[in-house]
Design a protein around this motif. Sequence first.
Motif, PDB file in Angstrom:
ATOM      1  N   LEU A  34       0.829  -1.204   0.000  1.00 58.14           N
ATOM      2  CA  LEU A  34       0.000   0.000   0.000  1.00 58.14           C
ATOM      3  C   LEU A  34       0.867   1.259   0.000  1.00 58.14           C
ATOM      4  O   LEU A  34       0.611   2.195  -0.770  1.00 58.14           O
ATOM      5  N   VAL A  35       1.879   1.294   0.850  1.00 60.46           N
ATOM      6  CA  VAL A  35       2.747   2.473   0.934  1.00 60.46           C
ATOM      7  C   VAL A  35       3.459   2.711  -0.400  1.00 60.46           C
ATOM      8  O   VAL A  35       3.532   3.850  -0.894  1.00 60.46           O
ATOM      9  N   ALA A  36       3.978   1.638  -1.017  1.00 56.36           N
ATOM     10  CA  ALA A  36       4.668   1.777  -2.305  1.00 56.36           C
ATOM     11  C   ALA A  36       3.706   2.309  -3.370  1.00 56.36           C
ATOM     12  O   ALA A  36       4.068   3.182  -4.177  1.00 56.36           O
ATOM     13  N   PHE A  37       2.475   1.785  -3.366  1.00 58.08           N
ATOM     14  CA  PHE A  37       1.491   2.252  -4.345  1.00 58.08           C
ATOM     15  C   PHE A  37       1.148   3.720  -4.131  1.00 58.08           C
ATOM     16  O   PHE A  37       1.107   4.509  -5.083  1.00 58.08           O
ATOM     17  N   LEU A  38       0.905   4.099  -2.877  1.00 62.43           N
ATOM     18  CA  LEU A  38       0.507   5.476  -2.589  1.00 62.43           C
ATOM     19  C   LEU A  38       1.624   6.472  -2.921  1.00 62.43           C
ATOM     20  O   LEU A  38       1.357   7.594  -3.378  1.00 62.43           O
ATOM     21  N   GLN A  39       2.872   6.073  -2.705  1.00 63.47           N
ATOM     22  CA  GLN A  39       3.981   6.964  -3.052  1.00 63.47           C
ATOM     23  C   GLN A  39       3.978   7.279  -4.541  1.00 63.47           C
ATOM     24  O   GLN A  39       4.184   8.433  -4.955  1.00 63.47           O
ATOM     25  N   ALA A  40       3.729   6.246  -5.366  1.00 65.90           N
ATOM     26  CA  ALA A  40       3.685   6.460  -6.813  1.00 65.90           C
ATOM     27  C   ALA A  40       2.386   7.154  -7.231  1.00 65.90           C
ATOM     28  O   ALA A  40       2.384   8.028  -8.096  1.00 65.90           O
ATOM     29  N   HIS A  41       1.304   6.771  -6.586  1.00 68.96           N
ATOM     30  CA  HIS A  41      -0.022   7.288  -6.947  1.00 68.96           C
ATOM     31  C   HIS A  41      -0.172   8.763  -6.573  1.00 68.96           C
ATOM     32  O   HIS A  41      -0.735   9.559  -7.332  1.00 68.96           O
ATOM     33  N   LEU A  42       0.334   9.130  -5.385  1.00 67.72           N
ATOM     34  CA  LEU A  42       0.177  10.499  -4.892  1.00 67.72           C
ATOM     35  C   LEU A  42       1.397  11.374  -5.185  1.00 67.72           C
ATOM     36  O   LEU A  42       1.326  12.603  -5.083  1.00 67.72           O
ATOM     37  N   GLY A  43       2.517  10.732  -5.509  1.00 66.59           N
ATOM     38  CA  GLY A  43       3.717  11.482  -5.817  1.00 66.59           C
ATOM     39  C   GLY A  43       4.341  12.157  -4.622  1.00 66.59           C
ATOM     40  O   GLY A  43       4.930  13.238  -4.745  1.00 66.59           O
ATOM     41  N   ASP A  58      -8.752   6.439  -3.821  1.00 67.19           N
ATOM     42  CA  ASP A  58      -7.376   5.924  -3.713  1.00 67.19           C
ATOM     43  C   ASP A  58      -7.376   4.424  -3.452  1.00 67.19           C
ATOM     44  O   ASP A  58      -6.586   3.678  -4.041  1.00 67.19           O
ATOM     45  N   LEU A  59      -8.271   3.983  -2.562  1.00 64.03           N
ATOM     46  CA  LEU A  59      -8.327   2.553  -2.255  1.00 64.03           C
ATOM     47  C   LEU A  59      -8.833   1.749  -3.438  1.00 64.03           C
ATOM     48  O   LEU A  59      -8.363   0.630  -3.688  1.00 64.03           O
ATOM     49  N   ARG A  60      -9.803   2.306  -4.175  1.00 63.52           N
ATOM     50  CA  ARG A  60     -10.274   1.606  -5.380  1.00 63.52           C
ATOM     51  C   ARG A  60      -9.147   1.480  -6.393  1.00 63.52           C
ATOM     52  O   ARG A  60      -8.990   0.440  -7.048  1.00 63.52           O
ATOM     53  N   ALA A  61      -8.338   2.535  -6.516  1.00 70.17           N
ATOM     54  CA  ALA A  61      -7.197   2.485  -7.438  1.00 70.17           C
ATOM     55  C   ALA A  61      -6.187   1.436  -6.986  1.00 70.17           C
ATOM     56  O   ALA A  61      -5.611   0.705  -7.806  1.00 70.17           O
ATOM     57  N   TYR A  62      -5.983   1.334  -5.669  1.00 67.21           N
ATOM     58  CA  TYR A  62      -5.049   0.339  -5.147  1.00 67.21           C
ATOM     59  C   TYR A  62      -5.547  -1.075  -5.436  1.00 67.21           C
ATOM     60  O   TYR A  62      -4.777  -1.933  -5.888  1.00 67.21           O
ATOM     61  N   LEU A  63      -6.834  -1.312  -5.187  1.00 66.70           N
ATOM     62  CA  LEU A  63      -7.389  -2.646  -5.445  1.00 66.70           C
ATOM     63  C   LEU A  63      -7.334  -2.985  -6.930  1.00 66.70           C
ATOM     64  O   LEU A  63      -7.071  -4.136  -7.312  1.00 66.70           O
ATOM     65  N   ALA A  64      -7.578  -1.975  -7.796  1.00 69.25           N
ATOM     66  CA  ALA A  64      -7.469  -2.213  -9.236  1.00 69.25           C
ATOM     67  C   ALA A  64      -6.033  -2.578  -9.605  1.00 69.25           C
ATOM     68  O   ALA A  64      -5.784  -3.470 -10.439  1.00 69.25           O
ATOM     69  N   HIS A  65      -5.077  -1.899  -8.974  1.00 72.58           N
ATOM     70  CA  HIS A  65      -3.658  -2.218  -9.178  1.00 72.58           C
ATOM     71  C   HIS A  65      -3.354  -3.652  -8.754  1.00 72.58           C
ATOM     72  O   HIS A  65      -2.656  -4.387  -9.462  1.00 72.58           O
ATOM     73  N   GLY A  70      -3.392 -10.357 -10.399  1.00 71.85           N
ATOM     74  CA  GLY A  70      -4.148 -11.603 -10.449  1.00 71.85           C
ATOM     75  C   GLY A  70      -4.976 -11.901  -9.225  1.00 71.85           C
ATOM     76  O   GLY A  70      -5.396 -13.044  -9.023  1.00 71.85           O
ATOM     77  N   LEU A  71      -5.237 -10.899  -8.396  1.00 70.25           N
ATOM     78  CA  LEU A  71      -6.010 -11.115  -7.171  1.00 70.25           C
ATOM     79  C   LEU A  71      -7.465 -11.433  -7.504  1.00 70.25           C
ATOM     80  O   LEU A  71      -8.104 -10.712  -8.276  1.00 70.25           O
ATOM     81  N   VAL A  72      -8.001 -12.503  -6.925  1.00 75.23           N
ATOM     82  CA  VAL A  72      -9.413 -12.832  -7.082  1.00 75.23           C
ATOM     83  C   VAL A  72     -10.206 -12.143  -5.973  1.00 75.23           C
ATOM     84  O   VAL A  72      -9.633 -11.536  -5.070  1.00 75.23           O
ATOM     85  N   ASN A  73     -11.542 -12.230  -6.034  1.00 74.81           N
ATOM     86  CA  ASN A  73     -12.376 -11.493  -5.086  1.00 74.81           C
ATOM     87  C   ASN A  73     -12.065 -11.803  -3.632  1.00 74.81           C
ATOM     88  O   ASN A  73     -11.983 -10.902  -2.796  1.00 74.81           O
ATOM     89  N   ALA A  74     -11.916 -13.083  -3.299  1.00 73.34           N
ATOM     90  CA  ALA A  74     -11.687 -13.458  -1.905  1.00 73.34           C
ATOM     91  C   ALA A  74     -10.376 -12.854  -1.396  1.00 73.34           C
ATOM     92  O   ALA A  74     -10.301 -12.327  -0.289  1.00 73.34           O
ATOM     93  N   ALA A  76      -8.858 -10.212  -2.673  1.00 71.43           N
ATOM     94  CA  ALA A  76      -9.003  -8.757  -2.643  1.00 71.43           C
ATOM     95  C   ALA A  76      -9.736  -8.312  -1.386  1.00 71.43           C
ATOM     96  O   ALA A  76      -9.424  -7.273  -0.796  1.00 71.43           O
ATOM     97  N   ALA A  77     -10.724  -9.100  -0.962  1.00 71.65           N
ATOM     98  CA  ALA A  77     -11.460  -8.774   0.262  1.00 71.65           C
ATOM     99  C   ALA A  77     -10.535  -8.849   1.471  1.00 71.65           C
ATOM    100  O   ALA A  77     -10.591  -8.007   2.373  1.00 71.65           O
ATOM    101  N   ARG A  78      -9.665  -9.861   1.510  1.00 67.37           N
ATOM    102  CA  ARG A  78      -8.705  -9.982   2.608  1.00 67.37           C
ATOM    103  C   ARG A  78      -7.716  -8.818   2.583  1.00 67.37           C
ATOM    104  O   ARG A  78      -7.349  -8.269   3.621  1.00 67.37           O
ATOM    105  N   GLU A  79      -7.299  -8.429   1.371  1.00 69.10           N
ATOM    106  CA  GLU A  79      -6.357  -7.314   1.234  1.00 69.10           C
ATOM    107  C   GLU A  79      -6.974  -6.025   1.769  1.00 69.10           C
ATOM    108  O   GLU A  79      -6.331  -5.253   2.487  1.00 69.10           O
ATOM    109  N   LEU A  80      -8.239  -5.798   1.429  1.00 68.87           N
ATOM    110  CA  LEU A  80      -8.921  -4.591   1.893  1.00 68.87           C
ATOM    111  C   LEU A  80      -9.043  -4.585   3.412  1.00 68.87           C
ATOM    112  O   LEU A  80      -8.867  -3.559   4.062  1.00 68.87           O
ATOM    113  N   SER A  81      -9.321  -5.757   3.999  1.00 67.90           N
ATOM    114  CA  SER A  81      -9.417  -5.866   5.452  1.00 67.90           C
ATOM    115  C   SER A  81      -8.075  -5.530   6.106  1.00 67.90           C
ATOM    116  O   SER A  81      -8.019  -4.823   7.122  1.00 67.90           O
ATOM    117  N   ALA A  82      -6.993  -6.028   5.524  1.00 73.95           N
ATOM    118  CA  ALA A  82      -5.665  -5.754   6.067  1.00 73.95           C
ATOM    119  C   ALA A  82      -5.310  -4.273   5.933  1.00 73.95           C
ATOM    120  O   ALA A  82      -4.698  -3.682   6.824  1.00 73.95           O
TER     121      ALA A  82
END
Length: 293
Positions: A34-43, A58-65, A70-74, A76-82
């Motif tokens: 998440l931190v690596a994505f946000l650094q690139a996403h937010l600059g 921002d979170l939707r963009a992260y999940l799309a990333h 290759g993340l499946v729904n289950a 992705a749901a765990r990732e969002l919880s974390a």
Amino acid sequence: MTEPLPLLYAHHLARDRRRSAHTVRAYEATAVRLVAFLQAHLGEAVTPETLGRVSAADLRAYLAHRRGDGLVNASAARELSAVRGFLKWAGAEAPRLKGPRVKKGVPRPIAPHEAVALAELVSEEASEPWIAARDWAVLLLLYGAGLRIGEAVGLTGAVLPLGATMSVTGKRDKTRIVPLLPQVRAAIEAYAAITPWGTARDAPLFRGAKGGPLPAGAIRKSVRSARAALGLSERTTPHALRHSFATHLLGRGADLRALQELLGHASLSSTQIYTAVDAAHLLDVYRNAHPRA
């Protein structure tokens, strides 16, 4: 030099929350991503203040990333919880975002080590030693004896003293005899020895924190919290432990009729679903062992 936020978060999980090493690694990995994505996403460099400004977009963009990985729904749901756990630790309020829909289908069993890890974590999170012993005993009854959650919390002190089997009253007041593994029997006896509410024959065996009957919802809530921490599927419910009991027995060669009796099913058709479950489980093992299958 200040330690990175994901590492500080990992220290918090291990030291303050006493999470397992597996859980700490999984949650730290999510925080790093998440931190690596946000650094690139937010600059910009990611600080607690930055995390406080994270939006639902921002979170939707992260999940799309992450979907691109290759993340499946289950998953992705765990990732969002974390992610939500990490944001909460950082003092940020996680944006309201509906998680991915996890398709419900044929119940999938969880591995024996996952069932034990789930029961261990639920008991570790308990506020009192007797509650920890209670939760451990209840979950072992589901996985080790195949009880429904309602059947387990509905037991009374009349089942004591325990023997090699236990009489259980299930749906439609149908009574069946369930064998008790030594580990299950020991867990119940350990709880009975320290519960502050006693074990009167006509009173509930398992009690809530204030002494009333233990609600099934309390166990479900604890399992939801533990499965997120362990990165297990949303299908990992108390009832899934019963499914796992049945599937593992079937995989060891149990007869469908004998399984029907153990589970307390009124008809064989209810038990036959486990032939599909077992086949699905074997297919999962095959696919994991043979990536090109």
